[in-house]
Motif scaffolding. Structure first.
Motif, PDB file in Angstrom:
ATOM      1  N   ILE A   3      -3.837   5.441   2.085  1.00 32.66           N
ATOM      2  CA  ILE A   3      -4.487   4.138   2.031  1.00 32.66           C
ATOM      3  C   ILE A   3      -4.479   3.550   3.439  1.00 32.66           C
ATOM      4  O   ILE A   3      -3.421   3.445   4.068  1.00 32.66           O
ATOM      5  N   ILE A   4      -5.657   3.193   3.947  1.00 31.93           N
ATOM      6  CA  ILE A   4      -5.814   2.695   5.312  1.00 31.93           C
ATOM      7  C   ILE A   4      -6.500   1.330   5.245  1.00 31.93           C
ATOM      8  O   ILE A   4      -7.628   1.221   4.750  1.00 31.93           O
ATOM      9  N   ILE A   5      -5.807   0.303   5.733  1.00 32.80           N
ATOM     10  CA  ILE A   5      -6.337  -1.065   5.659  1.00 32.80           C
ATOM     11  C   ILE A   5      -6.696  -1.559   7.057  1.00 32.80           C
ATOM     12  O   ILE A   5      -5.864  -1.526   7.972  1.00 32.80           O
ATOM     13  N   LYS A   6      -7.936  -2.064   7.205  1.00 32.24           N
ATOM     14  CA  LYS A   6      -8.396  -2.635   8.469  1.00 32.24           C
ATOM     15  C   LYS A   6      -8.928  -4.059   8.300  1.00 32.24           C
ATOM     16  O   LYS A   6      -9.454  -4.633   9.253  1.00 32.24           O
ATOM     17  N   GLY A   7      -8.827  -4.609   7.103  1.00 31.28           N
ATOM     18  CA  GLY A   7      -9.296  -5.965   6.881  1.00 31.28           C
ATOM     19  C   GLY A   7      -8.993  -6.400   5.468  1.00 31.28           C
ATOM     20  O   GLY A   7      -8.592  -5.601   4.619  1.00 31.28           O
ATOM     21  N   GLY A   8      -9.157  -7.699   5.206  1.00 31.22           N
ATOM     22  CA  GLY A   8      -8.934  -8.234   3.876  1.00 31.22           C
ATOM     23  C   GLY A   8      -7.805  -9.241   3.848  1.00 31.22           C
ATOM     24  O   GLY A   8      -7.013  -9.372   4.787  1.00 31.22           O
ATOM     25  N   THR A   9      -7.748  -9.971   2.739  1.00 29.09           N
ATOM     26  CA  THR A   9      -6.694 -10.952   2.489  1.00 29.09           C
ATOM     27  C   THR A   9      -6.001 -10.568   1.198  1.00 29.09           C
ATOM     28  O   THR A   9      -6.657 -10.269   0.195  1.00 29.09           O
ATOM     29  N   PHE A  10      -4.659 -10.599   1.204  1.00 27.71           N
ATOM     30  CA  PHE A  10      -3.863 -10.034   0.129  1.00 27.71           C
ATOM     31  C   PHE A  10      -2.805 -11.036  -0.328  1.00 27.71           C
ATOM     32  O   PHE A  10      -2.189 -11.714   0.498  1.00 27.71           O
ATOM     33  N   GLY A  11      -2.583 -11.082  -1.649  1.00 27.20           N
ATOM     34  CA  GLY A  11      -1.524 -11.904  -2.209  1.00 27.20           C
ATOM     35  C   GLY A  11      -0.198 -11.183  -2.247  1.00 27.20           C
ATOM     36  O   GLY A  11       0.710 -11.559  -2.992  1.00 27.20           O
ATOM     37  N   PHE A  12      -0.051 -10.142  -1.463  1.00 27.73           N
ATOM     38  CA  PHE A  12       1.171  -9.358  -1.311  1.00 27.73           C
ATOM     39  C   PHE A  12       1.144  -8.773   0.096  1.00 27.73           C
ATOM     40  O   PHE A  12       0.093  -8.771   0.773  1.00 27.73           O
ATOM     41  N   ASN A  13       2.267  -8.270   0.553  1.00 25.24           N
ATOM     42  CA  ASN A  13       2.366  -7.793   1.927  1.00 25.24           C
ATOM     43  C   ASN A  13       1.816  -6.368   2.037  1.00 25.24           C
ATOM     44  O   ASN A  13       2.414  -5.421   1.513  1.00 25.24           O
ATOM     45  N   PRO A  14       0.691  -6.161   2.744  1.00 24.78           N
ATOM     46  CA  PRO A  14       0.082  -4.827   2.836  1.00 24.78           C
ATOM     47  C   PRO A  14       0.490  -4.054   4.092  1.00 24.78           C
ATOM     48  O   PRO A  14      -0.122  -3.025   4.399  1.00 24.78           O
ATOM     49  N   THR A  15       1.506  -4.516   4.805  1.00 25.67           N
ATOM     50  CA  THR A  15       1.790  -4.002   6.147  1.00 25.67           C
ATOM     51  C   THR A  15       1.923  -2.492   6.195  1.00 25.67           C
ATOM     52  O   THR A  15       1.450  -1.841   7.138  1.00 25.67           O
ATOM     53  N   LYS A  16       2.554  -1.872   5.202  1.00 23.83           N
ATOM     54  CA  LYS A  16       2.819  -0.439   5.319  1.00 23.83           C
ATOM     55  C   LYS A  16       1.560   0.422   5.244  1.00 23.83           C
ATOM     56  O   LYS A  16       1.610   1.614   5.545  1.00 23.83           O
ATOM     57  N   TRP A  17       0.431  -0.168   4.886  1.00 19.94           N
ATOM     58  CA  TRP A  17      -0.824   0.589   4.837  1.00 19.94           C
ATOM     59  C   TRP A  17      -1.777   0.207   5.972  1.00 19.94           C
ATOM     60  O   TRP A  17      -2.867   0.756   6.066  1.00 19.94           O
ATOM     61  N   VAL A  18      -1.377  -0.754   6.821  1.00 23.68           N
ATOM     62  CA  VAL A  18      -2.282  -1.264   7.853  1.00 23.68           C
ATOM     63  C   VAL A  18      -2.470  -0.216   8.947  1.00 23.68           C
ATOM     64  O   VAL A  18      -1.509   0.400   9.425  1.00 23.68           O
ATOM     65  N   ALA A  19      -3.718  -0.002   9.356  1.00 22.79           N
ATOM     66  CA  ALA A  19      -4.054   1.011  10.345  1.00 22.79           C
ATOM     67  C   ALA A  19      -3.495   0.650  11.714  1.00 22.79           C
ATOM     68  O   ALA A  19      -3.271  -0.530  12.033  1.00 22.79           O
ATOM     69  N   ALA A  20      -3.289   1.669  12.552  1.00 18.77           N
ATOM     70  CA  ALA A  20      -2.868   1.443  13.928  1.00 18.77           C
ATOM     71  C   ALA A  20      -3.899   0.565  14.642  1.00 18.77           C
ATOM     72  O   ALA A  20      -5.109   0.748  14.492  1.00 18.77           O
TER      73      ALA A  20
END
Length: 258
Positions: A225-242
């Motif tokens: 799972i690779i995240i480069k944008g969005g707003t989340f009601g939980f902490n998505p840090t471990k999937w955030v892209a470099a």
């Protein structure tokens, strides 16, 4: 030529137009439509109005028949209710839901299933799923461009807005609003990415994660799972892209480039 208005027909079956919508030509009166049946106007990535072929459907039977065919674009004309929507193996299709309401799925099944190797793009959804929402299996690729997905089920089994299984299955979320019925302690997650699948989240608004043990991450599975944008009601840090970061503001985290 206004003098010939009563005997003149204009049909637009193609082309891109800047600041002019041939499906709603206000200069000739609001709602004046130069686009014939079987065609529609979409907005391209540069904001132009583009006229394309599109098969319109008004109910579940017409939708399923259209998916069994080869038309590359299908547009929803009315609200549609279906037990489930099957995208056949290898099918390439764009679904323009036009903010009409789609209700699909059962407590034990997914409402829209992209089968082996299919390629599906969804625009302007207003989708309520009665179980899981969208599944991509065995190498299917789904892109969710815009709209909303809501899971409304009393099922006590794990139910996900997006579910991926089978090597090569892929999901891209570019925008949208994603939620489920408001009870916190449920077996729910926004995405389940099975082994050897890939999810790209480039935007969108995601609600809170479940408080149920095993589901508190909001995103689950052993896939990528690779995240480069969005707003989340939980902490998505471990999937955030470099090169990107999740910044907390109260109870939400927003992901953007560093």
């Amino acid at each position: 030529k206004d003098a010939d208005r009563a005997t003149t027909t204009i049909e637009v079956k193609g082309g891109k137009f800047q600041a002019f919508n041939p499906q709603n030509n206000a200069a000739e009166g609001p709602g004046t439509n130069f686009v014939p049946e079987g065609y529609a106007v979409i907005t391209d990535e540069n904001g132009y109005y583009e006229v394309v072929r599109m098969l319109s459907v008004e109910n579940a039977d017409e939708l399923l028949d259209a998916l069994a065919g080869t038309e590359p674009r299908i547009g929803f004309e009315n609200d549609i209710t279906a037990n489930y929507i099957n995208i056949p193996a290898g099918r390439e299709v764009e679904l323009y839901m036009n903010n009409t309401k789609l209700t699909s799925g059962t407590p034990s099944d997914y409402g829209l299933i992209a089968r082996d190797g299919s390629v599906v793009t969804i625009y302007d959804a207003n989708y309520t799923a009665n179980g899981g929402a969208v599944a991509a299996v065995n190498g299917a690729k789904v892109t969710f461009e815009s709209g909303s997905v809501y899971v409304d089920t009393a099922s006590t089994s794990g139910r996900y807005l997006f579910y991926l299984e089978g090597a090569g299955s892929e999901l891209t979320i570019n925008d949208g609003n994603f939620s489920w019925d408001p009870a916190d302690n449920q077996k729910r997650a926004y995405v389940y990415a099975g082994a050897n699948t890939t999810v790209y989240i480039n935007g969108g608004t995601f609600g809170k994660a479940s408080t149920r043990s095993g589901y508190t991450d909001g995103l689950l599975g052993t896939g990528t799972i690779i995240i480069k944008g969005g707003t989340f009601g939980f902490n998505p840090t471990k999937w955030v892209a470099a090169g990107y970061q999740a910044v907390q503001n109260g109870n939400t985290w927003t992901v953007s480039a560093e």
